[in-house]
Design an enzyme around this catalytic site. Structure first.
Site, mmCIF file in Angstrom:
data_model
loop_
_atom_site.group_PDB
_atom_site.id
_atom_site.type_symbol
_atom_site.label_atom_id
_atom_site.label_comp_id
_atom_site.label_asym_id
_atom_site.label_seq_id
_atom_site.Cartn_x
_atom_site.Cartn_y
_atom_site.Cartn_z
ATOM 1 N N THR A 1 0.832 -1.215 0.000
ATOM 2 C CA THR A 1 0.000 0.000 0.000
ATOM 3 C C THR A 1 0.865 1.263 0.000
ATOM 4 O O THR A 1 0.663 2.159 -0.826
ATOM 5 C CB THR A 1 -0.899 -0.007 1.259
ATOM 6 O OG1 THR A 1 -1.610 -1.240 1.266
ATOM 7 C CG2 THR A 1 -1.889 1.135 1.256
ATOM 8 N N VAL A 2 1.817 1.351 0.932
ATOM 9 C CA VAL A 2 2.615 2.584 1.030
ATOM 10 C C VAL A 2 3.570 2.698 -0.159
ATOM 11 O O VAL A 2 3.783 3.794 -0.692
ATOM 12 C CB VAL A 2 3.374 2.638 2.380
ATOM 13 C CG1 VAL A 2 4.254 3.880 2.457
ATOM 14 C CG2 VAL A 2 2.392 2.619 3.544
ATOM 15 N N LYS B 1 6.322 4.344 18.023
ATOM 16 C CA LYS B 1 6.385 5.731 17.529
ATOM 17 C C LYS B 1 6.860 6.674 18.629
ATOM 18 O O LYS B 1 7.672 7.569 18.387
ATOM 19 C CB LYS B 1 5.008 6.137 17.000
ATOM 20 C CG LYS B 1 4.617 5.343 15.743
ATOM 21 C CD LYS B 1 3.143 5.472 15.412
ATOM 22 C CE LYS B 1 2.784 4.749 14.121
ATOM 23 N NZ LYS B 1 1.342 4.626 13.901
HETATM 24 N N1 HSE Z 1 -1.470 0.889 12.019
HETATM 25 C C1 HSE Z 1 -1.079 2.249 12.038
HETATM 26 C C2 HSE Z 1 -2.263 3.055 12.542
HETATM 27 C C3 HSE Z 1 -0.694 2.693 10.652
HETATM 28 O O1 HSE Z 1 -3.357 2.499 12.728
HETATM 29 O O2 HSE Z 1 -2.098 4.226 12.796
HETATM 30 C C4 HSE Z 1 0.420 3.658 10.519
HETATM 31 O O3 HSE Z 1 1.453 3.527 11.382
#
Ligand code: HSE
Length: 436
Positions: free
Chosen positions: A13-14, A205
């Site tokens: 996708t990305v 993150k």
């Molecule tokens: N799975 C992640 C989300 C996608 O739901 O934000 C991007 O990091």
């Protein structure tokens, strides 16, 4: 001038979004860089599916090595995801003196220190804007826009899947399972949705953002992590009654005696901006000592927003290549010799307000027994609510405390959960009172 050649590993996708951005906005990007960015090769195990993007003949291959060892490729984009073979490929690209762009937060959260050191040693760039917050330029904002600040606090909604689920549960009374299924169908979720709902993706993150914000190594294991899978519609309803909304929040604070690093469901004032970040949107509130508060908001996932972030990294790296300025902005934001270890505080040291949901028998004296244990541990109650009455069986009793110390809270809840009048584990949600 020579074009900048790009090799892409991973055409999902990305990867498809990245190719589309490069093709659809190719002229615009060239006008900003000065030379074209050419997608020379794409490697993926699936070489037959039509992704609906006009790449030239012979570009798509199953051979990643052909990209990693191609002397004409200047920048390798890693969009394979996961730890292996992504780590091996990234390190191989770096040792072949190629600059690397990646969206792989799991890889960086676990192996970022090693990868950043390898890139610095080989004199190449490692760029990762798309790893946190999808299309929102969070990394550039911290590394460059806020470079004049000591970052003091980060409060973030960094997982679209979890935020989508919590929004559907709060607004529509949807069940957790149904909302998760919807989020997966919309393509927000990780391959393993446990990463989304148990806070692991958010912790990946946050670990990256903390390193950039506080000038320290990435320390994923120090991030206290809890997910949203035990939140019920009942908690949603009560949080609303008390004037809050529940969000899966990434929280980092730079305090005098160490760094706070935690991801957990959090009750925040319903009127705050973060409480009103809905659906799959992400947002990060940053407090800097000079700038004060800023809020960055946008799409944290999806083909085109994440493609936009990848291409912004390509442009950055390309500009540095063209101006012989590779390494101009260090990967972690500060110079490698200035990166220093910081003490990350245990969650036991936390002082905050709490929401408790007890499951207890409905009879006179129950409340005073629970309040007695809390009082014995120095925990003061701000408000209490019980919904309905039952002749037999259990009722939920909900309390909001004044500020208390987490170590005391844990001891008190262990005692309370062992009382014969209490059935089931007490639900605890921390409250983040700071308004915005
Ligand atoms: N799975 C992640 C989300 C996608 O739901 O934000 C991007 O990091």
């Amino acid at each position: 001038m020579k074009p900048i050649n790009v090799g892409l590993l991973g055409f999902g996708t990305v990867g498809t979004g990245t190719a589309k951005v490069m093709i659809e906005n190719g002229a615009l990007i060239e006008s900003r860089v000065g030379v074209p960015l050419v997608l020379k090769k794409i490697a993926d195990l699936d070489t037959t599916t039509d992704r609906g993007v006009a790449i030239g003949p012979g570009v798509l291959t199953a051979d990643a090595g052909g990209i990693l060892n191609d002397p004409e490729i200047d920048i390798v984009i890693e969009l394979i995801g996961g730890y292996e073979p992504a780590r091996t490929f990234v390190l191989q690209a770096i040792s072949n003196k190629k600059n690397v762009v990646t969206a792989n937060k799991a890889l960086l959260a676990r192996h970022g220190n090693e990868i950043f050191a390898a890139a610095a040693k080989e004199g190449v760039e490692i760029a990762f804007e798309a790893s946190v917050g999808g299309g929102i330029p969070l990394i550039h904002s911290i590394k460059e826009g806020l470079v004049a600040n000591h970052v003091k606090t980060l409060l973030g909604i960094l997982n679209g899947t979890a935020n989508y689920i919590l929004t559907r549960m709060a607004d529509e009374g949807t069940s957790f399972e149904k909302a998760l299924k919807e989020a997966q169908e919309k393509g927000y979720a990780e391959a393993d949705p446990t990463f989304d709902v148990e806070g692991i993706d958010t912790a990946h993150k946050l670990a990256i953002l903390i390193a950039l914000s506080f000038g320290m190594p990435i320390e994923l294991d120090a991030v206290h992590t809890e997910g949203i899978s035990e939140i019920t519609p009942f908690d949603m309803e009560f949080s609303r009654r008390f004037g809050y909304r529940i969000k899966l929040l990434a929280i980092a604070k730079d305090t005098a005696d160490g760094v706070e690093a935690r991801v957990h469901p959090t009750m925040i004032p319903a009127a705050s901006m973060l409480a009103n970040v809905k659906g799959s949107f992400n947002a990060l509130r940053i407090n800097g000592d000079m700038v004060g508060d800023i809020l960055l908001y946008g799409r944290g996932a999806g083909m085109m927003p994440t493609g936009s972030a990848i291409v912004s990294d390509l442009v950055d790296v390309a500009r540095n290549i063209l101006h012989d300025a590779v390494g101009r902005v260090p990967a972690i934001g500060c110079q490698p010799e200035a990166v220093c270890d910081r003490r990350v505080k245990s969650v036991d040291e936390l002082q905050t307000q709490y929401y408790f949901r007890f499951t207890a028998v409905d009879s006179p004296g129950v409340l005073s027994k629970i309040a007695g244990v809390l009082g014995a541990h120095g925990i003061s109650v701000e408000s209490v609510q019980q919904k309905g009455r039952v002749a037999k069986g259990n009722v939920p009793i909900v309390m909001i405390t004044h500020e208390a110390r987490e170590a005391d809270v844990r001891k008190a809840l262990t005692e309370i959960d062992n009382l014969p009048i209490v059935h089931g584990k007490t639900m605890l949600i921390r409250i983040e009172g700071e308004g915005d």
